[in-house]
Every structure is written in C-alpha cells, then in structure tokens.
Design a protein around this motif. Structure first.
Motif, PDB file in Angstrom:
ATOM      1  N   GLY A 126       0.671  -1.144  -0.008  1.00 44.97           N
ATOM      2  CA  GLY A 126      -0.005  -0.002   0.023  1.00 44.97           C
ATOM      3  C   GLY A 126       0.916   1.214  -0.085  1.00 44.97           C
ATOM      4  O   GLY A 126       0.516   2.271   0.621  1.00 44.97           O
ATOM      5  N   ARG A 127       1.812   1.215  -0.439  1.00 41.21           N
ATOM      6  CA  ARG A 127       2.776   2.441  -0.881  1.00 41.21           C
ATOM      7  C   ARG A 127       2.923   2.938  -2.229  1.00 41.21           C
ATOM      8  O   ARG A 127       2.873   2.422  -3.054  1.00 41.21           O
ATOM      9  CB  ARG A 127       4.095   1.925  -0.552  1.00 41.21           C
ATOM     10  CG  ARG A 127       4.312   1.567   1.029  1.00 41.21           C
ATOM     11  CD  ARG A 127       4.166   2.451   1.883  1.00 41.21           C
ATOM     12  NE  ARG A 127       3.954   2.087   3.511  1.00 41.21           N
ATOM     13  CZ  ARG A 127       4.200   2.581   4.422  1.00 41.21           C
ATOM     14  NH1 ARG A 127       4.563   3.868   4.397  1.00 41.21           N
ATOM     15  NH2 ARG A 127       4.115   2.021   5.677  1.00 41.21           N
ATOM     16  N   ARG A 128       3.059   4.432  -2.205  1.00 39.68           N
ATOM     17  CA  ARG A 128       3.121   5.151  -3.554  1.00 39.68           C
ATOM     18  C   ARG A 128       4.634   4.571  -4.082  1.00 39.68           C
ATOM     19  O   ARG A 128       5.485   4.752  -3.535  1.00 39.68           O
ATOM     20  CB  ARG A 128       2.804   6.292  -3.263  1.00 39.68           C
ATOM     21  CG  ARG A 128       3.250   7.157  -4.353  1.00 39.68           C
ATOM     22  CD  ARG A 128       3.114   8.964  -4.375  1.00 39.68           C
ATOM     23  NE  ARG A 128       3.123   9.436  -5.621  1.00 39.68           N
ATOM     24  CZ  ARG A 128       4.189  10.374  -6.063  1.00 39.68           C
ATOM     25  NH1 ARG A 128       4.970  10.600  -4.988  1.00 39.68           N
ATOM     26  NH2 ARG A 128       3.914  10.955  -6.990  1.00 39.68           N
ATOM     27  N   GLY A 129       4.483   4.243  -5.273  1.00 42.22           N
ATOM     28  CA  GLY A 129       5.455   4.079  -6.195  1.00 42.22           C
ATOM     29  C   GLY A 129       5.528   5.085  -7.540  1.00 42.22           C
ATOM     30  O   GLY A 129       4.267   5.231  -7.988  1.00 42.22           O
ATOM     31  N   VAL A 130       6.725   5.356  -7.936  1.00 41.41           N
ATOM     32  CA  VAL A 130       6.837   5.896  -9.253  1.00 41.41           C
ATOM     33  C   VAL A 130       7.951   5.163 -10.032  1.00 41.41           C
ATOM     34  O   VAL A 130       9.090   5.067  -9.715  1.00 41.41           O
ATOM     35  CB  VAL A 130       7.295   7.343  -8.960  1.00 41.41           C
ATOM     36  CG1 VAL A 130       7.393   8.284 -10.384  1.00 41.41           C
ATOM     37  CG2 VAL A 130       6.530   8.265  -7.984  1.00 41.41           C
ATOM     38  N   VAL A 152       0.792   3.059  -8.218  1.00 39.82           N
ATOM     39  CA  VAL A 152       1.969   3.266  -8.960  1.00 39.82           C
ATOM     40  C   VAL A 152       1.554   4.387  -9.945  1.00 39.82           C
ATOM     41  O   VAL A 152       0.688   4.554 -10.715  1.00 39.82           O
ATOM     42  CB  VAL A 152       2.367   2.067  -9.807  1.00 39.82           C
ATOM     43  CG1 VAL A 152       3.226   2.333 -10.774  1.00 39.82           C
ATOM     44  CG2 VAL A 152       3.007   1.008  -8.512  1.00 39.82           C
ATOM     45  N   GLU A 153       2.525   5.179 -10.188  1.00 43.28           N
ATOM     46  CA  GLU A 153       2.650   6.304 -11.054  1.00 43.28           C
ATOM     47  C   GLU A 153       3.437   6.181 -12.274  1.00 43.28           C
ATOM     48  O   GLU A 153       4.739   5.776 -11.838  1.00 43.28           O
ATOM     49  CB  GLU A 153       2.840   7.690 -10.693  1.00 43.28           C
ATOM     50  CG  GLU A 153       3.058   8.950 -11.604  1.00 43.28           C
ATOM     51  CD  GLU A 153       3.456  10.107 -11.098  1.00 43.28           C
ATOM     52  OE1 GLU A 153       3.510  11.234 -11.813  1.00 43.28           O
ATOM     53  OE2 GLU A 153       3.213  10.170  -9.776  1.00 43.28           O
ATOM     54  N   ILE A 154       3.404   5.989 -13.446  1.00 42.78           N
ATOM     55  CA  ILE A 154       4.203   5.816 -14.469  1.00 42.78           C
ATOM     56  C   ILE A 154       4.751   7.097 -15.237  1.00 42.78           C
ATOM     57  O   ILE A 154       3.821   7.909 -15.841  1.00 42.78           O
ATOM     58  CB  ILE A 154       3.935   4.760 -15.482  1.00 42.78           C
ATOM     59  CG1 ILE A 154       3.617   3.298 -14.729  1.00 42.78           C
ATOM     60  CG2 ILE A 154       4.818   4.553 -16.703  1.00 42.78           C
ATOM     61  CD1 ILE A 154       2.995   2.382 -15.563  1.00 42.78           C
TER      62      ILE A 154
END
Length: 417
Positions: free
Chosen positions: A93-97, A120-122
């Motif tokens: 549940g952690r934001r990833g880029v 996730v943001e790409i």
C-alpha cells in the motif's frame, strides 16, 4: 547478528504472503537430451512471471521494518524490475513512481500499471534507459523518494537468494551437482551462490550471459568492474553494460571460464524449441540457463543433477517473428543472398527451376538496377534441411548465376534485411 542464511530464510518465510515457492520441475525432454537429471527452477511462474519480485519485496520489507517512510518508492525500469516493484507497491500500500523510456512497448507499460493499480505512477522520460534512470535519481532527491535498485543492493541480493533457499528445501537430502544461473546485473547469481556456499553445499556453478553483454565475464577477466562499450539489447532482461558492485563482491572469486556466453541466435532456437516441444513460454533472459546446457558434452553431464534457473517468461509475442527468423538462421535453415539477376523474359522461371521440393523463397526484392541488362535482387530462402543449401549452391554455380551470401554479413544484412 543473523547470518546470511538466516536472513534469507526469514525473507523466504515473509515472501509466502505473496506467493508459494515456485516449482522445481524435472524436465524429461532435457534430461533425455543431456543424459542428466535436469531440474528447472520455474521463476516464470511467480505472480509477475520473473524472480525480480523477490528482491523488490525484500527491499520494501526491510525499509519499512526500519521505520523508513519515504514520500514514494522509485524505480527506473522498462521490464521485470518495474513489474515486481509495482506488485510490491500495491501489496504494501505504498506509493511508487516508475520511470520508463518513452520507447517502452505499450504492453510493458500496461502490465506495470495492472500490477501496481492506483499505487503506482508511470512517468515516460527520454529515449534511452540512462535518461529515465537519471530522471528517477533527480526525482528521488527533489521529492524525498527512495530508489529501489534492480540488483546492486544487499537487500535485493538477499531477496533473490530466496531462490536458492527454495531449491535447497525442494531437493531435501539431495544436492545439485551443478546450478546454471542467468546473469544480467548479477543480483540473482550473487544471492544463489552466496547462500549455497554459506550452507556448505559442494555444488558447482556456471553462469549464462548473452554473448552481446558479457559484463560478468569481462569483470572476472580484469579483476574489477568493466563498463562495456557496446551492448546487444536483444536479451533485454540481461543486457547490462556493467555488473553490479555488490554482486561482484560475491562473484569475484569465480574464474572467467565459469561464464558461458550464449549466442543470441542460438538462444532464439532454444526459445522456439521450448515453446514447440514443452509449451513453455520463455523470454530471452529466461532461456539463458537452458541454452547453456548446449555447451556441455553428454559425458560432462551424464548422471548428474543439474538445476537451471528459468528467470522469466515475460515474452512479447510481437517479437516472435524475429525470434523465429533468428532461430532459423542459427540452424542454417534460412539464408539471404544478393543475386545479379538478368533482365530478360523467363529469368525468374529459370531460377525457380533450381529450387528443390523442400526449398521456399520467403523474400524476393529488387534492390536496384545495376546495369541495363542486370539488377541486384535480395532473395531469402528457407529450407527444411540445412544440407539443402549445399545442393542449391552447386546448382547456382553450374547455372552460372552470380550471387553473394549475406546471411552472416552483419553490416549488409543489418541495412537491408
């Protein structure tokens, strides 16, 4: 203080919250072919179809256990590392880029987005990996992100070593005589060898690298890390210009001869072989260990227990025509020629009469008109038996045709095929 073996066991136990141990399967076809007991460690059967999820999971797990809570976790990857990273972001549940080159195939972007979901943001940056890697580093510094490296970190290596933990558990009282490991950045090879050495196993190791990206062999030969001037990116999951610093620390005592360089075209033949005969879909890097078996004589392997780690199965089927083409060229069943073709009625008919029943023209293309009476023609010929080309050449010569075989001429073939 925990030993490496104890840390890996702890990592493997924690990993069970994501997926069960991947199978260690005896492959009857390869066993009969080599005279050995060939066991495939099927990392292509993880949730993201590669072992990369292991290192990413362990990195996150240990960072969070230390109370580290960055604004976001960050990675630069257009392949399996990105997909493993994305899956783990969603799990915790952690934001990833994820930074990817603009040239990344849409299929890989979509899969990464699928695994990461809303977490996730790409970001597509630059035409090459180095561009997006530098962008990821700059973002991490500016935004308080934490970079998750693909291989060059002790926690990543520890996570990849869970492959060895499972192999040892699955073999039970037995022990592998030989383990063949694919190598890109070296994280998997470092983790597996270090774990089994620490366990006191007498197992021998061989490493399979793409012939066009021999970063480990180069480093072992020089006794230090070497950055390759050029890299063939065909085996994209293992095409690394420089072996990782931390992985080399564990691998530095192996001899350069322990590395088997796998020709890319031969690798294609192995991919097609496993797909057609065993129904196993392998990406190029995932087939390295299996292909390296071809470098051993039957005498060398007879009666031994051999484990080949299948590192991944994320194969883009849009690449299948290229893979089939390269496989046929390696097997000598497809060749390209430039013929000096006469500009007269009946010339093509005369040429076709030289072809045998098992020969097929797959390409016929005028390149230019060399003279008023002749033109240069590119002709691709595929046959069922490589020996047929000897017969064809004899017929071409006897009929007085002027031609050049350009199949293995990388300069010319690269421009016109």
């Amino acid at each position: 203080m925990s030993t490496f073996v104890e840390k890996v066991a702890e990592a493997a136990e924690a990993l069970r919250s994501l997926f069960p141990a991947t199978p260690l399967q005896e492959n009857d076809y390869l066993s009969r072919k080599t005279g050995a007991r060939i066991l495939l460690k099927r990392e292509d059967l993880t949730p993201v179809r590669s072992y990369k999820i292991r290192g990413a999971f362990n990195f996150f797990r240990k960072a969070l256990a230390k109370g580290e809570a960055p604004e976001s976790f960050v990675c630069a990857s257009a392949g399996n590392h990105a997909q493993g990273f994305a899956y783990v972001c969603r799990h915790f549940g952690r934001r990833g880029v994820v930074f990817m080159p603009v040239t990344t195939p849409q299929q890989k972007i979509d899969k990464t987005r699928l695994f990461g979901g809303d977490f996730v943001e790409i970001r597509l940056i630059g035409d090459f990996f180095d561009d997006c890697y530098h962008a990821a580093q700059e973002f991490s510094v500016a935004e308080g992100g934490m970079m998750v490296p693909p291989f060059d970190h002790k926690d990543i290596i520890e996570g990849q070593a869970t492959v060895a933990y499972e192999i040892a558990s699955q073999l039970g009282q037995d022990e592998a005589d030989l383990v063949i490991l694919p190598v890109g950045g070296g994280g998997l090879a470092a983790g597996v060898t270090h774990y089994l050495h620490q366990k006191g196993a007498s197992t021998d190791f061989r490493f399979a690298e793409p012939a066009g990206a021999p970063s480990l062999q180069a480093a072992l030969g020089k006794g230090r890390r070497v950055k390759l001037e050029t890299v063939d990116n065909f085996v994209d999951g293992a095409a690394v210009a420089e072996i990782g610093r931390e992985p080399l620390r564990h691998l530095k005592d192996f001899a350069p001869e322990a590395v088997r360089l796998v020709p890319e075209n031969r690798l294609c033949a192995t991919i097609i072989e496993m797909l057609n005969i065993e129904g196993v879909v392998l990406e190029p890097a995932g087939a390295l260990g299996i292909d390296a078996l071809k470098d051993f004589s039957r005498k060398d392997l007879k009666g031994k227990t051999v484990v080949a780690v299948v590192s991944g199965g994320n194969f883009d089927f849009e690449r299948l025509p290229e893979v089939k083409e390269r496989a046929l060229r390696f097997e000598g069943k497809k060749k390209y020629f430039i013929f000096r073709f006469p500009q007269r009625p009946g010339a093509l008919r005369d040429f076709l009469q030289l072809m045998g029943p098992d020969d097929d023209i797959t390409r016929f293309e005028y390149l230019k008109k060399s003279a008023r009476n002749f033109g240069s023609v590119l002709i691709g010929i595929e046959t069922k038996d490589r020996k047929n080309f000897g017969i064809l050449r004899k017929r071409f010569d006897e009929a007085g045709w002027a031609y050049q075989d350009i199949t293995d001429n990388e300069t010319i073939a690269g421009l016109i095929i």
